[in-house]
Write a protein that holds these residues in place. Structure first.
Motif, short mmCIF file in Angstrom:
data_model
loop_
_atom_site.label_atom_id
_atom_site.label_comp_id
_atom_site.label_asym_id
_atom_site.label_seq_id
_atom_site.Cartn_x
_atom_site.Cartn_y
_atom_site.Cartn_z
N VAL A 104 -15.64 43.43 2.67
CA VAL A 104 -15.01 42.14 2.37
C VAL A 104 -15.25 41.79 0.90
CG1 VAL A 104 -15.07 39.66 2.85
CG2 VAL A 104 -15.20 41.30 4.74
N PRO A 105 -14.21 41.53 0.12
CA PRO A 105 -14.41 41.17 -1.29
C PRO A 105 -15.28 39.93 -1.44
CG PRO A 105 -12.11 41.69 -0.87
CD PRO A 105 -12.78 41.61 0.47
N PHE A 106 -16.13 39.96 -2.48
CA PHE A 106 -17.08 38.88 -2.74
C PHE A 106 -16.76 38.25 -4.08
CE2 PHE A 106 -21.09 37.35 -4.57
CZ PHE A 106 -21.64 36.63 -3.53
N ILE A 107 -16.46 36.95 -4.06
CA ILE A 107 -16.08 36.20 -5.25
C ILE A 107 -17.17 35.17 -5.55
CG2 ILE A 107 -14.34 34.66 -6.27
CD1 ILE A 107 -13.24 37.40 -5.68
N VAL A 108 -17.46 34.95 -6.82
CA VAL A 108 -18.42 33.93 -7.22
C VAL A 108 -17.67 32.77 -7.88
CG1 VAL A 108 -20.30 33.37 -8.82
CG2 VAL A 108 -20.37 35.49 -7.49
N ASN A 109 -18.02 31.57 -7.51
CA ASN A 109 -17.40 30.39 -8.07
C ASN A 109 -18.05 30.01 -9.39
OD1 ASN A 109 -17.50 27.19 -8.34
ND2 ASN A 109 -15.65 27.69 -7.20
N ASP A 110 -17.27 30.01 -10.46
CA ASP A 110 -17.65 29.39 -11.74
C ASP A 110 -19.00 29.85 -12.31
OD1 ASP A 110 -17.52 27.67 -13.93
OD2 ASP A 110 -18.45 26.01 -12.83
N ASP A 111 -19.30 31.15 -12.24
CA ASP A 111 -20.54 31.64 -12.84
C ASP A 111 -20.38 33.13 -13.15
OD1 ASP A 111 -23.12 32.46 -13.54
OD2 ASP A 111 -24.07 31.02 -12.18
N VAL A 112 -19.91 33.42 -14.34
CA VAL A 112 -19.64 34.80 -14.73
C VAL A 112 -20.93 35.62 -14.74
CG1 VAL A 112 -18.81 36.31 -16.56
CG2 VAL A 112 -17.59 34.19 -16.04
N GLU A 113 -22.02 35.03 -15.26
CA GLU A 113 -23.27 35.77 -15.34
C GLU A 113 -23.76 36.18 -13.95
OE1 GLU A 113 -22.60 33.03 -17.07
OE2 GLU A 113 -22.53 33.98 -19.05
#
Length: 221
Positions: A74-83
């Motif tokens: 399942v793809p994992f996306i992070v909200n508003d935190d590139v680092e």
């Protein structure tokens, strides 16, 4: 070919869970496992709001959730935190209109990661696409309590307007969506639905996710 071409993104958008530790009274790692068992197709880690984890605790939870996603494809996306996204090898980043500039985020994550951008108007959608967005999060579709900073309700008509204006990238509707409302959102032109509390806050997470997944499949039959 990029790992996240439009069709790959469209497939991932179908049943999209957004969650942080503040969105559930249960163990968020177990909630994610149950949600995946119920049929979610993409997960976004959004650790914001009163009581949100910070520092090492936040990184640890992100890594645990990332591992669960990896185990199940399942793809994992992070909200508003590139680092953080880079640190946990996330599949992508999602930013809102008040977050980091989408073009700068795209430059930092390169072409190998998915970029999602929240949009509430045709103008915002066009800017996001120009900045390199792979998909748009459009909403709120209906009134919602999951986000203290939620915009005015757009309704499914907001998706219809974007499609009529020629916005062709994948769109996921978000905000107050129930299984019964899923059909209206997708009929308006969305490729899927994103939810927070309707799954993360459910007593039976797996069953809640399964109800949404069934509603999405019903629109594609």
């Amino acid at each position: 070919m990029r790992p996240w071409d439009a069709e790959a993104v469209r497939r991932a958008m179908k049943m999209y869970l957004v969650m942080g530790g503040v969105n559930t009274t249960q163990d968020p790692v177990e909630v994610l496992r149950q949600a995946i068992a119920g049929g979610i197709t993409l997960f976004q880690f959004r650790e914001k709001g009163t009581g949100a984890l910070v520092g090492e605790a936040r990184i640890t939870l992100a890594m645990q959730l990332r591992q669960v996603c990896s185990q199940h494809g399942v793809p994992f996306i992070v909200n508003d935190d590139v680092e953080l996204a880079v640190a946990v090898e996330a599949d992508g980043v999602h930013v809102g209109q008040e977050d980091a500039d989408a073009a700068l985020v795209r430059a930092r994550i390169g072409d190998g990661r998915m970029l999602g951008v929240s949009a509430h108007s045709v103008e915002e959608a066009r800017r996001a696409v120009q900045a390199g967005a792979d998909y748009l999060g459009v909403g709120p579709m209906y009134p919602t309590r999951s986000k203290a900073d939620a915009h005015a309700v757009l309704g499914p008509a907001g998706v219809t307007e974007l499609r009529a204006a020629g916005i062709a990238v994948p769109i996921v509707g978000i905000g107050g969506i129930t299984p019964d409302a899923t059909g209206a959102v997708m009929a308006a032109g969305a490729d899927g639905v994103a939810v927070i509390s309707a799954i993360a806050g459910a007593a039976d997470v797996r069953a809640a996710a399964a109800h949404f997944a069934a509603a999405v499949r019903g629109m594609q039959a």
